[in-house]
Design a protein around this motif. Structure first.
Motif, PDB file in Angstrom:
ATOM      1  N   MET A   1       0.830  -1.187   0.000  1.00  0.00           N
ATOM      2  CA  MET A   1       0.000   0.000   0.000  1.00  0.00           C
ATOM      3  C   MET A   1       0.874   1.249   0.000  1.00  0.00           C
ATOM      4  N   MET A   2       0.582   2.154  -0.903  1.00  0.00           N
ATOM      5  CA  MET A   2       1.304   3.427  -0.989  1.00  0.00           C
ATOM      6  C   MET A   2       0.552   4.480  -0.182  1.00  0.00           C
ATOM      7  N   PHE A   3       1.277   5.225   0.628  1.00  0.00           N
ATOM      8  CA  PHE A   3       0.683   6.333   1.367  1.00  0.00           C
ATOM      9  C   PHE A   3       0.824   7.610   0.546  1.00  0.00           C
ATOM     10  N   HIS A   4      -0.187   8.449   0.596  1.00  0.00           N
ATOM     11  CA  HIS A   4      -0.180   9.727  -0.107  1.00  0.00           C
ATOM     12  C   HIS A   4       0.535  10.752   0.783  1.00  0.00           C
ATOM     13  N   ILE A   5       1.526  11.463   0.246  1.00  0.00           N
ATOM     14  CA  ILE A   5       2.292  12.443   1.021  1.00  0.00           C
ATOM     15  C   ILE A   5       1.653  13.819   0.875  1.00  0.00           C
ATOM     16  N   ILE A   6       1.408  14.462   2.012  1.00  0.00           N
ATOM     17  CA  ILE A   6       0.884  15.823   2.024  1.00  0.00           C
ATOM     18  C   ILE A   6       1.862  16.682   2.817  1.00  0.00           C
ATOM     19  N   TRP A   7       2.318  17.766   2.216  1.00  0.00           N
ATOM     20  CA  TRP A   7       3.273  18.663   2.875  1.00  0.00           C
ATOM     21  C   TRP A   7       2.529  19.836   3.500  1.00  0.00           C
ATOM     22  N   ASP A   8       2.772  20.073   4.776  1.00  0.00           N
ATOM     23  CA  ASP A   8       2.310  21.300   5.414  1.00  0.00           C
ATOM     24  C   ASP A   8       3.066  22.459   4.751  1.00  0.00           C
ATOM     25  N   GLU A   9       2.406  23.591   4.590  1.00  0.00           N
ATOM     26  CA  GLU A   9       3.014  24.722   3.895  1.00  0.00           C
ATOM     27  C   GLU A   9       4.335  25.165   4.534  1.00  0.00           C
ATOM     28  N   LYS A  10       4.375  25.243   5.874  1.00  0.00           N
ATOM     29  CA  LYS A  10       5.604  25.670   6.571  1.00  0.00           C
ATOM     30  C   LYS A  10       6.738  24.679   6.342  1.00  0.00           C
ATOM     31  N   ALA A  11       6.410  23.395   6.400  1.00  0.00           N
ATOM     32  CA  ALA A  11       7.436  22.359   6.196  1.00  0.00           C
ATOM     33  C   ALA A  11       7.998  22.445   4.779  1.00  0.00           C
ATOM     34  N   TYR A  12       7.125  22.678   3.796  1.00  0.00           N
ATOM     35  CA  TYR A  12       7.579  22.768   2.403  1.00  0.00           C
ATOM     36  C   TYR A  12       8.461  23.995   2.203  1.00  0.00           C
ATOM     37  N   GLU A  13       8.109  25.104   2.854  1.00  0.00           N
ATOM     38  CA  GLU A  13       8.938  26.314   2.761  1.00  0.00           C
ATOM     39  C   GLU A  13      10.323  26.060   3.349  1.00  0.00           C
ATOM     40  N   LYS A  14      10.392  25.336   4.476  1.00  0.00           N
ATOM     41  CA  LYS A  14      11.689  25.000   5.084  1.00  0.00           C
ATOM     42  C   LYS A  14      12.509  24.137   4.138  1.00  0.00           C
ATOM     43  N   LEU A  15      11.851  23.166   3.510  1.00  0.00           N
ATOM     44  CA  LEU A  15      12.555  22.266   2.580  1.00  0.00           C
ATOM     45  C   LEU A  15      13.211  23.063   1.456  1.00  0.00           C
ATOM     46  N   LYS A  16      12.508  24.059   0.939  1.00  0.00           N
ATOM     47  CA  LYS A  16      13.042  24.855  -0.180  1.00  0.00           C
ATOM     48  C   LYS A  16      14.270  25.668   0.218  1.00  0.00           C
ATOM     49  N   LYS A  17      14.460  25.916   1.527  1.00  0.00           N
ATOM     50  CA  LYS A  17      15.606  26.701   1.987  1.00  0.00           C
ATOM     51  C   LYS A  17      16.860  25.857   2.214  1.00  0.00           C
ATOM     52  N   PHE A  18      16.715  24.536   2.221  1.00  0.00           N
ATOM     53  CA  PHE A  18      17.869  23.665   2.437  1.00  0.00           C
ATOM     54  C   PHE A  18      18.769  23.638   1.206  1.00  0.00           C
ATOM     55  N   GLU A  19      20.006  23.233   1.442  1.00  0.00           N
ATOM     56  CA  GLU A  19      20.940  23.016   0.333  1.00  0.00           C
ATOM     57  C   GLU A  19      20.347  21.961  -0.601  1.00  0.00           C
ATOM     58  N   PRO A  20      20.567  22.087  -1.914  1.00  0.00           N
ATOM     59  CA  PRO A  20      19.964  21.128  -2.853  1.00  0.00           C
ATOM     60  C   PRO A  20      20.266  19.662  -2.555  1.00  0.00           C
TER      61      PRO A  20
END
Length: 82
Positions: A1-20
């Motif tokens: 079974m595959m779980f659907h991933i949902i990103w909280d907006e704040k978490a996604y913004e933090k991810l974008k600030k990390f080194e590639p």
């Protein structure tokens, strides 16, 4: 079974600030937990309905609801826990 991933907006913004390279590593691990959210690097937080995924010195905090994994927060281990 595959779980659907949902990103909280704040978490996604933090991810974008990390080194590639770090962001890619995190995304790879998130994809892995979508297939098996109970792997050896995942632990349930005491007294909370949350789980944490360890990626070196970084942590991802998430919750599981039926067939969804909701990514709530991520960051360095010294800053992530409230």
């Amino acid at each position: 079974m595959m779980f659907h991933i949902i990103w909280d907006e704040k978490a996604y913004e933090k991810l974008k600030k990390f080194e590639p390279f770090l962001a890619k590593r995190i995304l790879k691990k998130v994809k892995e937990i979508s297939e098996n959210p109970f792997s050896k690097n995942v632990k349930r937080l005491k007294g909370e309905p949350l789980f944490r995924l360890r990626i070196g010195d970084y942590r991802i905090l998430f919750e599981i609801e039926k067939d969804k994994i909701i990514i709530l927060n991520l960051g360095h281990r010294k800053n992530i826990y409230y």
